[in-house]
Design a protein around this motif. Structure first.
Motif, PDB file in Angstrom:
ATOM      1  N   THR A 147     -19.716 106.154   5.455  1.00  0.00           N
ATOM      2  CA  THR A 147     -20.832 105.266   5.798  1.00  0.00           C
ATOM      3  C   THR A 147     -21.080 105.129   7.299  1.00  0.00           C
ATOM      4  O   THR A 147     -20.168 105.099   8.099  1.00  0.00           O
ATOM      5  N   LEU A 148     -22.314 105.030   7.623  1.00  0.00           N
ATOM      6  CA  LEU A 148     -22.704 104.793   9.016  1.00  0.00           C
ATOM      7  C   LEU A 148     -23.941 103.892   8.961  1.00  0.00           C
ATOM      8  O   LEU A 148     -24.869 104.185   8.222  1.00  0.00           O
ATOM      9  N   PRO A 149     -23.957 102.797   9.728  1.00  0.00           N
ATOM     10  CA  PRO A 149     -25.146 101.936   9.680  1.00  0.00           C
ATOM     11  C   PRO A 149     -26.403 102.725  10.049  1.00  0.00           C
ATOM     12  O   PRO A 149     -26.368 103.607  10.907  1.00  0.00           O
ATOM     13  N   GLU A 150     -27.479 102.343   9.394  1.00  0.00           N
ATOM     14  CA  GLU A 150     -28.746 103.070   9.522  1.00  0.00           C
ATOM     15  C   GLU A 150     -29.211 103.215  10.977  1.00  0.00           C
ATOM     16  O   GLU A 150     -29.639 104.285  11.398  1.00  0.00           O
ATOM     17  N   GLU A 151     -29.073 102.127  11.724  1.00  0.00           N
ATOM     18  CA  GLU A 151     -29.586 102.159  13.103  1.00  0.00           C
ATOM     19  C   GLU A 151     -28.818 103.190  13.949  1.00  0.00           C
ATOM     20  O   GLU A 151     -29.407 103.924  14.745  1.00  0.00           O
ATOM     21  N   VAL A 152     -27.506 103.254  13.733  1.00  0.00           N
ATOM     22  CA  VAL A 152     -26.675 104.192  14.491  1.00  0.00           C
ATOM     23  C   VAL A 152     -27.028 105.628  14.095  1.00  0.00           C
ATOM     24  O   VAL A 152     -27.169 106.510  14.946  1.00  0.00           O
ATOM     25  N   ALA A 153     -27.185 105.843  12.788  1.00  0.00           N
ATOM     26  CA  ALA A 153     -27.524 107.186  12.299  1.00  0.00           C
ATOM     27  C   ALA A 153     -28.872 107.632  12.857  1.00  0.00           C
ATOM     28  O   ALA A 153     -29.036 108.784  13.262  1.00  0.00           O
ATOM     29  N   ARG A 154     -29.815 106.717  12.902  1.00  0.00           N
ATOM     30  CA  ARG A 154     -31.155 107.072  13.420  1.00  0.00           C
ATOM     31  C   ARG A 154     -31.088 107.442  14.883  1.00  0.00           C
ATOM     32  O   ARG A 154     -31.684 108.414  15.330  1.00  0.00           O
ATOM     33  N   ARG A 155     -30.334 106.662  15.657  1.00  0.00           N
ATOM     34  CA  ARG A 155     -30.240 106.953  17.093  1.00  0.00           C
ATOM     35  C   ARG A 155     -29.573 108.299  17.326  1.00  0.00           C
ATOM     36  O   ARG A 155     -29.936 109.047  18.223  1.00  0.00           O
ATOM     37  N   ALA A 156     -28.576 108.605  16.495  1.00  0.00           N
ATOM     38  CA  ALA A 156     -27.861 109.875  16.652  1.00  0.00           C
ATOM     39  C   ALA A 156     -28.587 111.024  15.963  1.00  0.00           C
ATOM     40  O   ALA A 156     -28.211 112.177  16.124  1.00  0.00           O
ATOM     41  N   GLY A 157     -29.615 110.715  15.169  1.00  0.00           N
ATOM     42  CA  GLY A 157     -30.383 111.761  14.481  1.00  0.00           C
ATOM     43  C   GLY A 157     -29.664 112.346  13.277  1.00  0.00           C
ATOM     44  O   GLY A 157     -29.995 113.450  12.837  1.00  0.00           O
ATOM     45  N   LEU A 158     -28.686 111.616  12.748  1.00  0.00           N
ATOM     46  CA  LEU A 158     -27.940 112.143  11.601  1.00  0.00           C
ATOM     47  C   LEU A 158     -28.692 111.887  10.298  1.00  0.00           C
ATOM     48  O   LEU A 158     -29.283 110.825  10.124  1.00  0.00           O
ATOM     49  N   PRO A 159     -28.679 112.839   9.390  1.00  0.00           N
ATOM     50  CA  PRO A 159     -29.391 112.654   8.126  1.00  0.00           C
ATOM     51  C   PRO A 159     -28.671 111.679   7.196  1.00  0.00           C
ATOM     52  O   PRO A 159     -27.471 111.442   7.340  1.00  0.00           O
TER      53      PRO A 159
END
Ligand SMILES: [Fe+2]
Ligand SMILES: [Fe+2]
Length: 317
Positions: free
Chosen positions: A287-299
């Motif tokens: 799991t990774l919080p949505e905001e962090v994933a978006r900033r890092a560009g992870l799907p």
């Protein structure tokens, strides 16, 4: 399985054009840790008043940290924390997991974990920096072994060049980690011993043909989609290198398999199949919080699984 350079490039380009249908999902983002970069996880603090339980309700004062972490997709170990002046715990610290892909050397003993509580994005980049740094000895060893096994000079040269590029990647990831509040973990690799050509081919099939090829796709994905411009910029220069590293893996594979016995070839193919299965599993686990994933560009986990499966299918077709 032999693979042409053109097919690899075509498959990756096609996947990078996939519509980002679910790059923004609801709640949490799943990313693996244990296989991707040996324990890609970091503690993250959440304010309890911001959390919603799986039934949509708000947490009660008696909610356990396990229950609270479950609501954000985090895992244990977890801890309830009382901030200064609060009469009861108002924060929960959960373990959040993520994937990072690349070529790990055999005997990698460090896990890239950062000590203390640091912002999750910083911990993520520190892990990536650790993986990039671990790729340096992996390629240096590969170059030496290829030369010792009589591989064509172009493969030896390409492996040496890849080692130099991984030094630059590690620096770029380190600078992202530092700018997001994380220190840089040390890389510790056990001393190398000489290996058979089959052992080299086995590692290359798993770490290169599967993990580094998926890593190349992921780097391209992040370069296009990260909300953080510094991530887009760094990955924009790393992605073309990673594509060449993936090509090198497949070129080494073709050369090595041509020199192995049918039985040894079958063992390499079986290891590669197993690595694809593990990659699929990893894409959906943590799991990774949505905001962090978006900033890092992870799907999202769904997209990651789709990418892993499509990559495999595209390379097989
Ligand atoms: Fe790299
Ligand atoms: Fe690489």
């Amino acid at each position: 399985m032999s693979l042409s350079r053109r097919k690899l490039r075509r498959t990756l380009s096609r996947l990078l054009l996939l519509a980002p249908v679910t790059t923004v999902g609801s709640g949490c983002w799943s990313w693996s840790s244990t296989s991707g970069c040996e324990g890609g996880s970091a503690p993250q603090t959440f304010r309890i008043s911001d959390l919603r339980l799986s039934d949509g309700g708000t947490p009660t004062a008696s909610a356990s940290c396990e229950e609270l972490c479950q609501s954000v997709g985090g895992s244990t170990p977890c801890e309830l924390v009382r901030s200064e002046g609060a009469s009861s715990p108002d924060q929960v610290v959960c373990e959040v997991e993520f994937i990072c892909e690349g070529r790990r050397p055999e005997g990698l003993r460090s896990d890239g974990a950062v000590s203390g509580r640091v912002p999750l994005l910083g911990a993520l980049f520190a892990k990536l920096a650790h993986l990039e740094a671990a790729s340096v000895p992996a390629f240096e060893r590969l170059a030496a072994e290829l030369a010792a096994h009589g591989a064509p000079e172009r493969l030896v040269r390409a492996a040496r060049r890849a080692a130099r590029e991984e030094v630059r990647h590690a620096r770029q990831m380190e600078s992202l980690a530092l700018s997001h509040g994380a220190g840089i973990p040390e890389v510790d690799v056990a001393p190398f011993e000489s290996r058979s050509l089959e052992a080299l081919a086995l590692e290359n099939a798993v770490e290169g043909c599967v993990r580094e090829t998926f890593g190349a796709l992921l780097a391209g994905w992040q370069a296009q989609r990260a909300e953080d411009s510094s991530v887009r910029e760094a990955l924009g220069t790393i992605a073309p290198d990673e594509l060449r590293h993936a090509e090198l893996s497949w070129a080494i594979d073709a050369w090595a398999l041509g020199r192995l016995s049918p039985e040894a070839r079958a063992r390499v193919e079986a290891a590669r199949e197993q690595a694809w299965r593990e990659l699929e599993r990893d894409a959906t686990v943590s799991t990774l919080p949505e905001e962090v994933a978006r900033r890092a560009g992870l799907p999202s986990p769904e997209v990651a699984l789709q990418l892993a499966r499509s990559l495999q299918a595209g390379l097989r077709s």
